[in-house]
Design a protein around this motif. Sequence first.
Motif, PDB file in Angstrom:
ATOM      1  N   THR A   1       0.662  -1.047  -0.132  1.00 45.57           N
ATOM      2  CA  THR A   1      -0.072  -0.135  -0.090  1.00 45.57           C
ATOM      3  C   THR A   1       0.780   1.296  -0.025  1.00 45.57           C
ATOM      4  O   THR A   1       0.201   2.585  -0.203  1.00 45.57           O
ATOM      5  CB  THR A   1      -0.945   0.132   1.179  1.00 45.57           C
ATOM      6  OG1 THR A   1      -0.087  -0.192   2.303  1.00 45.57           O
ATOM      7  CG2 THR A   1      -1.974  -1.055   1.341  1.00 45.57           C
ATOM      8  N   GLY A   2       2.092   1.147   0.070  1.00 45.90           N
ATOM      9  CA  GLY A   2       2.998   2.382   0.309  1.00 45.90           C
ATOM     10  C   GLY A   2       2.823   3.411  -0.597  1.00 45.90           C
ATOM     11  O   GLY A   2       2.913   4.409  -0.585  1.00 45.90           O
ATOM     12  N   LYS A   3       2.863   2.932  -1.998  1.00 42.02           N
ATOM     13  CA  LYS A   3       2.851   3.770  -3.122  1.00 42.02           C
ATOM     14  C   LYS A   3       1.366   4.603  -3.215  1.00 42.02           C
ATOM     15  O   LYS A   3       1.439   5.607  -3.547  1.00 42.02           O
ATOM     16  CB  LYS A   3       3.104   2.853  -4.541  1.00 42.02           C
ATOM     17  CG  LYS A   3       3.366   3.867  -5.592  1.00 42.02           C
ATOM     18  CD  LYS A   3       4.654   4.657  -5.351  1.00 42.02           C
ATOM     19  CE  LYS A   3       4.832   5.538  -6.720  1.00 42.02           C
ATOM     20  NZ  LYS A   3       5.732   6.443  -6.369  1.00 42.02           N
ATOM     21  N   GLN A   4       0.465   3.712  -3.015  1.00 46.92           N
ATOM     22  CA  GLN A   4      -0.900   4.223  -3.161  1.00 46.92           C
ATOM     23  C   GLN A   4      -0.991   5.493  -2.170  1.00 46.92           C
ATOM     24  O   GLN A   4      -1.620   6.498  -2.341  1.00 46.92           O
ATOM     25  CB  GLN A   4      -2.041   3.172  -3.055  1.00 46.92           C
ATOM     26  CG  GLN A   4      -2.093   2.439  -4.241  1.00 46.92           C
ATOM     27  CD  GLN A   4      -3.060   1.138  -4.023  1.00 46.92           C
ATOM     28  OE1 GLN A   4      -3.005   0.490  -2.919  1.00 46.92           O
ATOM     29  NE2 GLN A   4      -3.768   0.827  -5.134  1.00 46.92           N
ATOM     30  N   ILE A   5      -0.538   5.071  -0.875  1.00 48.09           N
ATOM     31  CA  ILE A   5      -0.760   6.101   0.286  1.00 48.09           C
ATOM     32  C   ILE A   5       0.237   7.489  -0.293  1.00 48.09           C
ATOM     33  O   ILE A   5      -0.055   8.420   0.091  1.00 48.09           O
ATOM     34  CB  ILE A   5      -0.257   5.537   1.688  1.00 48.09           C
ATOM     35  CG1 ILE A   5      -1.423   4.684   1.946  1.00 48.09           C
ATOM     36  CG2 ILE A   5      -0.011   6.552   2.703  1.00 48.09           C
ATOM     37  CD1 ILE A   5      -0.742   3.983   3.498  1.00 48.09           C
ATOM     38  N   GLU A   6       1.428   6.995  -0.740  1.00 50.92           N
ATOM     39  CA  GLU A   6       2.343   8.056  -1.260  1.00 50.92           C
ATOM     40  C   GLU A   6       1.516   9.114  -2.129  1.00 50.92           C
ATOM     41  O   GLU A   6       1.728  10.407  -1.974  1.00 50.92           O
ATOM     42  CB  GLU A   6       3.479   7.607  -2.001  1.00 50.92           C
ATOM     43  CG  GLU A   6       4.445   8.584  -2.156  1.00 50.92           C
ATOM     44  CD  GLU A   6       5.744   8.326  -2.812  1.00 50.92           C
ATOM     45  OE1 GLU A   6       6.835   8.859  -3.314  1.00 50.92           O
ATOM     46  OE2 GLU A   6       5.926   6.903  -3.037  1.00 50.92           O
ATOM     47  N   ILE A   7       0.977   8.577  -3.170  1.00 49.19           N
ATOM     48  CA  ILE A   7       0.121   9.448  -4.004  1.00 49.19           C
ATOM     49  C   ILE A   7      -1.025  10.151  -3.541  1.00 49.19           C
ATOM     50  O   ILE A   7      -1.376  11.152  -3.774  1.00 49.19           O
ATOM     51  CB  ILE A   7      -0.624   8.355  -5.069  1.00 49.19           C
ATOM     52  CG1 ILE A   7       0.915   7.953  -6.144  1.00 49.19           C
ATOM     53  CG2 ILE A   7      -1.423   9.210  -6.309  1.00 49.19           C
ATOM     54  CD1 ILE A   7       0.172   6.604  -6.981  1.00 49.19           C
ATOM     55  N   ALA A   8      -1.636   9.708  -2.466  1.00 46.01           N
ATOM     56  CA  ALA A   8      -2.688  10.151  -1.525  1.00 46.01           C
ATOM     57  C   ALA A   8      -2.294  11.286  -0.840  1.00 46.01           C
ATOM     58  O   ALA A   8      -2.893  12.409  -0.851  1.00 46.01           O
ATOM     59  CB  ALA A   8      -3.621   9.190  -0.918  1.00 46.01           C
ATOM     60  N   LEU A   9      -0.933  11.385  -0.403  1.00 45.18           N
ATOM     61  CA  LEU A   9      -0.531  12.348   0.492  1.00 45.18           C
ATOM     62  C   LEU A   9      -0.062  13.521  -0.472  1.00 45.18           C
ATOM     63  O   LEU A   9      -0.173  14.681  -0.090  1.00 45.18           O
ATOM     64  CB  LEU A   9       0.883  11.721   1.151  1.00 45.18           C
ATOM     65  CG  LEU A   9       0.637  10.895   2.396  1.00 45.18           C
ATOM     66  CD1 LEU A   9       1.853  10.044   2.858  1.00 45.18           C
ATOM     67  CD2 LEU A   9       0.080  11.489   3.448  1.00 45.18           C
ATOM     68  N   MET A  10       0.438  13.067  -1.718  1.00 52.55           N
ATOM     69  CA  MET A  10       0.849  14.252  -2.772  1.00 52.55           C
ATOM     70  C   MET A  10      -0.340  14.874  -2.949  1.00 52.55           C
ATOM     71  O   MET A  10      -0.417  16.303  -3.079  1.00 52.55           O
ATOM     72  CB  MET A  10       1.320  13.428  -3.914  1.00 52.55           C
ATOM     73  CG  MET A  10       2.852  13.088  -3.522  1.00 52.55           C
ATOM     74  SD  MET A  10       3.845  12.527  -5.083  1.00 52.55           S
ATOM     75  CE  MET A  10       4.013  13.793  -5.893  1.00 52.55           C
ATOM     76  N   ARG A  11      -1.592  14.432  -3.123  1.00 52.51           N
ATOM     77  CA  ARG A  11      -2.865  14.971  -3.311  1.00 52.51           C
ATOM     78  C   ARG A  11      -3.416  15.842  -2.360  1.00 52.51           C
ATOM     79  O   ARG A  11      -3.511  16.911  -2.357  1.00 52.51           O
ATOM     80  CB  ARG A  11      -4.006  13.832  -3.972  1.00 52.51           C
ATOM     81  CG  ARG A  11      -3.643  13.257  -5.233  1.00 52.51           C
ATOM     82  CD  ARG A  11      -4.811  12.485  -5.251  1.00 52.51           C
ATOM     83  NE  ARG A  11      -4.423  11.999  -6.869  1.00 52.51           N
ATOM     84  CZ  ARG A  11      -5.271  10.549  -7.067  1.00 52.51           C
ATOM     85  NH1 ARG A  11      -6.141  10.243  -6.581  1.00 52.51           N
ATOM     86  NH2 ARG A  11      -4.881  10.275  -8.221  1.00 52.51           N
ATOM     87  N   LEU A  12      -3.062  15.253  -0.809  1.00 57.32           N
ATOM     88  CA  LEU A  12      -3.471  15.947   0.231  1.00 57.32           C
ATOM     89  C   LEU A  12      -2.701  17.409   0.208  1.00 57.32           C
ATOM     90  O   LEU A  12      -3.193  18.649   0.644  1.00 57.32           O
ATOM     91  CB  LEU A  12      -3.190  15.067   1.319  1.00 57.32           C
ATOM     92  CG  LEU A  12      -4.425  14.184   1.655  1.00 57.32           C
ATOM     93  CD1 LEU A  12      -4.017  13.257   2.780  1.00 57.32           C
ATOM     94  CD2 LEU A  12      -5.815  14.985   2.120  1.00 57.32           C
ATOM     95  N   LEU A  13      -1.382  17.073   0.213  1.00 56.13           N
ATOM     96  CA  LEU A  13      -0.382  18.466  -0.001  1.00 56.13           C
ATOM     97  C   LEU A  13      -0.791  19.411  -0.960  1.00 56.13           C
ATOM     98  O   LEU A  13      -0.661  20.457  -0.578  1.00 56.13           O
ATOM     99  CB  LEU A  13       1.189  18.213   0.069  1.00 56.13           C
ATOM    100  CG  LEU A  13       1.738  17.317   1.154  1.00 56.13           C
ATOM    101  CD1 LEU A  13       3.047  16.518   0.540  1.00 56.13           C
ATOM    102  CD2 LEU A  13       1.746  18.123   2.235  1.00 56.13           C
ATOM    103  N   SER A  14      -0.954  18.918  -2.062  1.00 55.52           N
ATOM    104  CA  SER A  14      -1.459  19.797  -3.281  1.00 55.52           C
ATOM    105  C   SER A  14      -2.888  20.680  -2.698  1.00 55.52           C
ATOM    106  O   SER A  14      -2.771  21.720  -3.134  1.00 55.52           O
ATOM    107  CB  SER A  14      -1.737  19.132  -4.499  1.00 55.52           C
ATOM    108  OG  SER A  14      -2.003  19.776  -5.347  1.00 55.52           O
ATOM    109  N   ALA A  15      -3.763  19.938  -2.371  1.00 55.09           N
ATOM    110  CA  ALA A  15      -4.817  20.565  -1.979  1.00 55.09           C
ATOM    111  C   ALA A  15      -4.921  21.509  -0.784  1.00 55.09           C
ATOM    112  O   ALA A  15      -5.642  22.456  -0.933  1.00 55.09           O
ATOM    113  CB  ALA A  15      -6.173  19.400  -1.750  1.00 55.09           C
ATOM    114  N   SER A  16      -3.887  21.294  -0.030  1.00 58.11           N
ATOM    115  CA  SER A  16      -3.697  22.244   1.147  1.00 58.11           C
ATOM    116  C   SER A  16      -2.739  23.404   0.550  1.00 58.11           C
ATOM    117  O   SER A  16      -2.694  24.248   1.709  1.00 58.11           O
ATOM    118  CB  SER A  16      -3.144  21.436   2.310  1.00 58.11           C
ATOM    119  OG  SER A  16      -1.785  21.041   2.005  1.00 58.11           O
ATOM    120  N   GLY A  17      -2.283  23.373  -0.471  1.00 57.87           N
ATOM    121  CA  GLY A  17      -1.553  24.610  -0.719  1.00 57.87           C
ATOM    122  C   GLY A  17       0.057  24.298  -0.766  1.00 57.87           C
ATOM    123  O   GLY A  17       0.803  25.310  -0.889  1.00 57.87           O
TER     124      GLY A  17
END
Length: 133
Positions: free
Chosen positions: A73-89
């Motif tokens: 699951t590490g890669k999928q979580i990494e992608i989700a984290l990048m999306r969260l960071l992007s959404a938070s500015g």
Amino acid sequence: MHYQQQRAAETWESSSYMTTASSAFEVIERVASENAVVIFSMSNCCMCHAIKRLLCGMGVNPTVYELDGDSVTGKQIEIALMRLLSASGCSSNSAVPVVFIGGKLIGAMDRVMASHINGSLVPLLKDAGALWL
């Protein structure tokens, strides 16, 4: 350095298998909400090491989720984290380190360090129950 290592086996029931991006977000939300301080990290990342040292040096015992230690699951979580960071500015080029305090996304290295420098990190840690000063 003393911190708790979050392992995939502790995050998932043995019969579970993450197949969607929403599942990755659910894991992030669950791990972040169940622990006062969480660092999503890569074991070979120098910035992750610096964040771990900073928080441990302050007396915090963060839960560390090593993405490269989770081959399923590490890669999928990494992608989700990048999306969260992007959404938070956040303008981070990397998905790690990502820090959650009290279940709330603080951000990547730059935001954590800025909070530390401007004095807002300690109150956040106290409010989350991660520091007793």
